[in-house]
Design a protein around this motif. Structure first.
Motif, PDB file in Angstrom:
ATOM      1  N   PRO A   1       0.827  -1.207   0.000  1.00 53.78           N
ATOM      2  CA  PRO A   1       0.000   0.000   0.000  1.00 53.78           C
ATOM      3  C   PRO A   1       0.859   1.254   0.000  1.00 53.78           C
ATOM      4  N   GLY A   2       0.333   2.314  -0.623  1.00 56.70           N
ATOM      5  CA  GLY A   2       1.084   3.562  -0.719  1.00 56.70           C
ATOM      6  C   GLY A   2       0.604   4.651   0.213  1.00 56.70           C
ATOM      7  N   HIS A   3      -0.521   4.422   0.920  1.00 60.92           N
ATOM      8  CA  HIS A   3      -1.059   5.455   1.804  1.00 60.92           C
ATOM      9  C   HIS A   3      -0.258   5.498   3.103  1.00 60.92           C
ATOM     10  N   GLU A   4      -0.103   6.708   3.668  1.00 58.44           N
ATOM     11  CA  GLU A   4       0.711   6.852   4.881  1.00 58.44           C
ATOM     12  C   GLU A   4       0.136   6.086   6.064  1.00 58.44           C
ATOM     13  N   ARG A   5      -1.180   5.845   6.063  1.00 56.84           N
ATOM     14  CA  ARG A   5      -1.781   5.102   7.172  1.00 56.84           C
ATOM     15  C   ARG A   5      -1.344   3.642   7.178  1.00 56.84           C
ATOM     16  N   PHE A   6      -0.858   3.158   6.044  1.00 53.85           N
ATOM     17  CA  PHE A   6      -0.560   1.733   5.937  1.00 53.85           C
ATOM     18  C   PHE A   6       0.931   1.458   5.755  1.00 53.85           C
ATOM     19  N   VAL A   7       1.765   2.392   6.237  1.00 52.91           N
ATOM     20  CA  VAL A   7       3.216   2.199   6.130  1.00 52.91           C
ATOM     21  C   VAL A   7       3.666   0.914   6.836  1.00 52.91           C
ATOM     22  N   PRO A   8       3.137   0.565   8.034  1.00 51.34           N
ATOM     23  CA  PRO A   8       3.554  -0.711   8.640  1.00 51.34           C
ATOM     24  C   PRO A   8       3.299  -1.911   7.738  1.00 51.34           C
ATOM     25  N   ASN A   9       2.171  -1.898   7.014  1.00 49.80           N
ATOM     26  CA  ASN A   9       1.910  -2.990   6.072  1.00 49.80           C
ATOM     27  C   ASN A   9       2.940  -2.996   4.951  1.00 49.80           C
TER      28      ASN A   9
END
Length: 617
Positions: A60-68
């Protein structure tokens, strides 16, 4: 097979390119497909024109999903960075690139997408400038391709570039200890628990026994799948699905790992070198005391203790199977900031309690960090096909670890990721030269001190001596005492040329007994007489070791030549003779005659006949 991860800002076309290349839908969730937004990791695969098989981990490229995103790129050796021509370099482009740099990823491809919407040159120039400041450029310029997912323009060039990328990837060590970081865990009806991950090194077989890192449970591999095919064996590098027997899906989560049994040492404390990323601005304040450590697919809160310039002690909230040379990433989730990457320098660091210990430790770690940096540089510049995995520190790193530990098993060094330092001292034990000399120097003084405190003891107990010398295993005592010329007997260590002299008070008591026995050789002193003289069991044992008395039974002592005297006396009797005849000839009692004759039987001087009489042999 080869595995490549995607990276880049949200909505820059990463998933679209994976679909175009593979014909597969990487977005697994209905919500992802409905929103057109990748939330979790996606997986797809294809065969390139040259026949090379490649699997993609779409992040994922969204900042909310950086851990993923970090869970996807952690175990992967190569990356495809996607930047949209119409938007150019964006915040998550920078954060993803900083993550790749922190993890030390050295193989990549820059892809400018959506070239049908804008001039690609500004985006390509800006992205290239950022990429060239990172680990991706250590081995040379990063290749780039311009494509359009909408029209298909440039896709053949992309496939050709991917072929060149995977052809230059490191050769994995298929004989390496296995550490499979889990990125998915689910249940299939009729099959049970299945986990997936990227296998960076090693080989997996159906039927293998593996250890679950989080619990230590031993699990059996029921079946294997890769790129949708059921197989019996999978070798690195590969995307793999592992069907496990005997474990519930809920017992395994992302960030756990499957390990080769008895080959890893999970740890909750490591010392590491920090590598600040040049691709992001440094933090404007002091190092935070609490961060999140990312390695493989794991994300673990850590407490940070700076020890010196760019060297840290990290205390993990849960154990992880780490090795020296592993690359980790430190992230401040509160500020959405990647602090930097780290190289693990020690997975069994010493406890720092004495004043000045932290400063001394920082100097040692700086030396190790320099060794790790030189090892990385050498790999980058001289052998781009070297095996992937942790940075391989040279023997000098082992020597420093050994110097701090003193004594270490070879199996522990190997589990830490360090080469063994030549031949072991004994068994699997290795010793630092300084520690061995120190133990040797303390050996004789320890024995002398023991004998002064315990003059009646027959040598020093081996385990007591081991503890006094600080040896972790009694097996180390044998080569140490042999080098000192000492004698080991019946679990005790004896001084070389130890004296048989008795303490003065004991010497006087023994002399009194000897004088009485000289007058009546077989009239052994009664227990009360021995007590009056202060001759207990320990004193009599010391007198016997000194060759002054002969114990024929508990509390029954004669002169050392008693057996020879008895033989001469009994030889004058008619053969065979009875116990009573022997007792009368020796002028003694049954208390003495019985154990004396039994001793002579054992020495094969006399022979006991069926009617209990005896004769001399």
């Amino acid at each position: 097979m080869h595995v490549v991860a995607t990276a880049g800002h949200v909505d820059h076309g990463k998933s679209t390119l994976v679909r175009r290349l593979t014909g597969m839908e990487p977005d697994r969730w209905a919500e992802e497909r409905r929103r057109g937004l990748t939330i979790d990791l996606g997986f797809a695969w294809t065969t390139l024109p040259d026949g090379a098989e490649v699997a993609f981990v779409d992040v994922p490229g969204h900042e909310r999903f950086v851990p993923n995103m970090l869970a996807g790129v952690g175990p992967v050796p190569a990356v495809m960075i996607v930047v949209a021509a119409d938007e150019g370099w964006m915040p998550q482009s920078a954060e993803h690139l900083a993550a790749l740099d922190a993890l030390g990823v050295r193989h990549g491809l820059l892809v400018v997408s959506r070239a049908d919407l804008a001039d690609q040159e500004p985006a390509l120039a800006e992205a290239s400038a950022h990429v060239m400041r990172t680990s991706l450029a250590r081995a040379g310029p990063v290749p780039s391709v311009v494509v359009s997912g909408a029209t298909g323009a440039g896709l053949d060039d992309l496939r050709a570039a991917l072929s060149r990328l995977v052809a230059g990837l490191p050769v994995p060590d298929v004989a390496a200890d296995l550490r499979l970081w889990v990125d998915r865990s689910f249940t299939i009806g009729g099959a049970g628990t299945v986990v997936t991950g990227t296998l960076p090194a090693g080989t997996l077989h159906a039927g293998d026994e593996l250890v679950l890192a989080s619990t230590g449970a031993r699990l059996r591999v029921r079946g294997l799948q890769t790129t949708g095919r059921q197989v019996d064996t999978v070798t690195a590098v590969a995307r793999v699905a592992v069907n496990l027997r005997g474990v519930d899906r809920r017992a395994i989560a992302r960030g756990d790992a499957l390990l080769t049994p008895d080959a890893w040492l999970p740890t909750t404390m490591v010392d590491a070198a920090l590598h600040a990323s040049p691709s992001t601005d440094p933090p404007r304040h002091e190092m935070p005391t609490h961060l999140v450590l990312h390695v493989g697919s794991a994300a673990v809160p850590v407490r940070v203790r700076p020890l010196g310039q760019a060297v840290l002690r990290l205390t993990l909230s849960r154990p992880l199977p780490l090795r020296v040379g592993d690359r980790v990433l430190l992230r401040d989730p509160g500020r959405h900031h990647i602090v930097g990457g780290g190289t693990v320098l020690d997975t069994r660091p010493p406890i720092l309690t004495r004043r000045g210990a932290a400063a001394t430790r920082a100097i040692d770690l700086t030396t190790l960090a320099d060794l790790a940096e030189r090892a990385t540089d050498t790999t980058d510049t001289t052998d781009t096909k070297a095996a992937a995995g942790p940075v391989a520190l040279p023997a000098a790193a082992t020597a420093q670890h050994l110097r701090h530990r003193g004594f270490v098993r070879g199996a522990e060094l190997r589990a830490m990721g360090l080469p063994a330092p030549g031949r072991p001292i004994v068994g699997d034990w290795h010793a630092a030269p300084q520690a061995w000399r120190a133990a040797l120097d303390r050996l004789l003084p320890a024995l002398e001190e023991w004998h002064r405190a315990h003059p009646l003891d027959d040598g020093m107990p081996a385990d007591v001596l081991r503890r006094r010398l600080g040896l972790p295993d009694q097996a180390l005592l044998a080569p140490l005492t042999a080098q000192a010329g000492l004698v080991a007997r019946d679990g005790r260590i004896h001084r070389p040329g130890s004296s048989t002299a008795l303490p003065a008070r004991l010497e006087a008591a023994v002399a009194t007994v000897a004088a009485e026995l000289a007058r009546a050789p077989f009239a052994a002193p009664e227990a009360e007489r021995l007590r009056q003289l202060g001759l207990g069991a320990r004193e009599l044992a010391a007198a016997e070791r000194a060759g002054r008395l002969l114990r024929i039974a508990d509390g029954v002592v004669l002169l050392p030549d008693a057996v020879q005297r008895a033989t001469r006396t009994l030889a004058a009797l008619p053969q065979p003779f009875t116990l009573s005849q022997a007792r009368q000839a020796l002028a003694t009692t049954r208390r003495v005659a019985v154990p004396l004759l039994e001793l002579m039987d054992r020495k094969r001087i006399t022979e006991r006949l069926p009617d209990s009489s005896r004769r001399l042999r």
